[in-house]
Design a protein around this motif. Sequence first.
Motif, PDB file in Angstrom:
ATOM      1  N   ASP A   1      -2.723  10.063  -9.426  1.00  0.00           N
ATOM      2  CA  ASP A   1      -2.659  10.834  -8.327  1.00  0.00           C
ATOM      3  C   ASP A   1      -2.491  12.393  -8.855  1.00  0.00           C
ATOM      4  O   ASP A   1      -1.322  12.655  -9.244  1.00  0.00           O
TER       5      ASP A   1
ATOM      6  N   PHE B   1      -7.536   4.747  -5.430  1.00  0.00           N
ATOM      7  CA  PHE B   1      -6.995   4.968  -4.046  1.00  0.00           C
ATOM      8  C   PHE B   1      -8.230   4.309  -3.134  1.00  0.00           C
ATOM      9  O   PHE B   1      -8.321   5.132  -2.022  1.00  0.00           O
TER      10      PHE B   1
ATOM     11  N   SER C   1       0.916   6.747 -12.090  1.00  0.00           N
ATOM     12  CA  SER C   1      -0.165   6.935 -11.072  1.00  0.00           C
ATOM     13  C   SER C   1      -0.924   8.050 -11.525  1.00  0.00           C
ATOM     14  O   SER C   1      -0.134   9.285 -11.858  1.00  0.00           O
TER      15      SER C   1
ATOM     16  N   VAL D   1       1.881   6.719  -1.489  1.00  0.00           N
ATOM     17  CA  VAL D   1       0.763   5.657  -1.533  1.00  0.00           C
ATOM     18  C   VAL D   1       0.672   5.335  -2.756  1.00  0.00           C
ATOM     19  O   VAL D   1       0.513   5.737  -4.107  1.00  0.00           O
TER      20      VAL D   1
ATOM     21  N   SER E   1       0.709  -1.290  -0.140  1.00  0.00           N
ATOM     22  CA  SER E   1       0.017  -0.158  -0.198  1.00  0.00           C
ATOM     23  C   SER E   1       0.783   1.376   0.094  1.00  0.00           C
ATOM     24  O   SER E   1       0.276   2.395  -0.406  1.00  0.00           O
ATOM     25  N   THR E   2       2.170   1.122   0.277  1.00  0.00           N
ATOM     26  CA  THR E   2       3.106   2.534   0.528  1.00  0.00           C
ATOM     27  C   THR E   2       4.176   1.833  -0.122  1.00  0.00           C
ATOM     28  O   THR E   2       4.726   0.803   0.017  1.00  0.00           O
TER      29      THR E   2
ATOM     30  N   LYS F   1      -9.920   2.771  -0.206  1.00  0.00           N
ATOM     31  CA  LYS F   1      -9.362   2.582   1.327  1.00  0.00           C
ATOM     32  C   LYS F   1     -10.106   1.294   1.837  1.00  0.00           C
ATOM     33  O   LYS F   1      -9.877   1.010   2.946  1.00  0.00           O
TER      34      LYS F   1
ATOM     35  N   PHE G   1      -2.305  12.662  -2.640  1.00  0.00           N
ATOM     36  CA  PHE G   1      -1.813  11.572  -1.771  1.00  0.00           C
ATOM     37  C   PHE G   1      -0.121  11.879  -1.417  1.00  0.00           C
ATOM     38  O   PHE G   1       0.509  11.633  -0.423  1.00  0.00           O
TER      39      PHE G   1
ATOM     40  N   GLY H   1      -1.087   3.531  -5.672  1.00  0.00           N
ATOM     41  CA  GLY H   1      -2.856   3.495  -6.277  1.00  0.00           C
ATOM     42  C   GLY H   1      -2.654   4.054  -7.491  1.00  0.00           C
ATOM     43  O   GLY H   1      -1.853   4.992  -7.922  1.00  0.00           O
ATOM     44  N   GLY H   2      -3.814   4.118  -8.071  1.00  0.00           N
ATOM     45  CA  GLY H   2      -4.022   5.017  -9.331  1.00  0.00           C
ATOM     46  C   GLY H   2      -3.296   4.360 -10.563  1.00  0.00           C
ATOM     47  O   GLY H   2      -3.141   5.570 -11.371  1.00  0.00           O
TER      48      GLY H   2
END
Length: 375
Positions: free
Chosen positions: A77, A359, A75, A55, A49-50, A361, A81, A57-58
Amino acid sequence: MKNIKNFLGVIILSFLLVFGVNNLAVLAENRVFLDLKMEFLGEFELKDSTFENTVIGGLSGITYNPEKNLFYAISDDRAYFSPARFYTLDIQINNDKINNIDIKNVTFLKDEKGEIYLSNTTDTEAIAFSPRNSVFIASEGVYKTNTPPFIKEYDLEGNFKSSVRIPDRYIPVAEEKKGIENNLGFESLTIKANGTMAQDPFRLFTATESALVQDTDLKNPETVLRSRLMHYVINPFGDPVLVGEHLYLIDNPSLGVLYNGLSELLALPQEGYLLSLERTLGLRGYGVKIFQLVMGNATDISNQKTLTGNIDNITPIRKKLVLDLQKLGIKLDNIEGFTFGPRLADGSQSLIMVSDNNFSKNGKQKNQFLLFKLI
């Protein structure tokens, strides 16, 4: 001789009557396309996740560096984030399966001044590795901050190198009712390189996810499906040249589909052929269809101010369904990018897809990777 010609004429006529003119047309159309098939090999979920205080994601686009056997995933983003970035991935494939994905690095993108992009100034959706040992990255822009879309080149450390000029008709101007729709811009980017040297020219293709504002007639829903695909030549000297712009017709949505659009392009080794990825979201969840595209004979629409009217005089890019991923029997996530990877053990070409988890959660979406064999 005359009797022979008459005899041949009777044979041809009989063949047409028995076989059917329409079937002959289908055969002729099939000869235009390559004989391609995709075999699904498996999926892999990246659970990290990190990474280095960012972060994960995307992941909206992915590309492959064959010299280093590494992948770069962009990403989308908007620096909510973490700063605008791409990840370097080591995707380990053994026995026709993805055994592991190791994140090697995260690279932050820098603007022309050498500074990290501010929040809401990028929406990076696509990435393509170039023969110049660089990456080209497409951003949809950010509508609410009047930030225009862009296609820019960066080195592998994230430093800005060059820009690809985008025609004014793609730049949103609200009072003029033109440009890309909000969040429906350049989701796709692919490079076709024929040369063997870094300084050789190469081609770059991108397309809008949906129709431009000026191409959409709210009274005619089908106009929303009229995407524009641009074809550039990138030269070692001088600015990139837009050599063609063509009509890409997105598939009509099936019952229950709430959204569909063109998410990615991938140039095939054969000249004039590409793959496209159309993503849907509906009552059945996410869907993905892969099409083979033939560029030949498609009408150049660069001087077409609008596509809202009759388009019978325009020859669109021809396309043929290769695979409907909803028939694979797996739960699809928000698949947005795909790329070729290394050769598999039997010498065939691998193809890898990646999903944008938005992203999430709550665990409802994931960073999903799918592995295919291209036959």
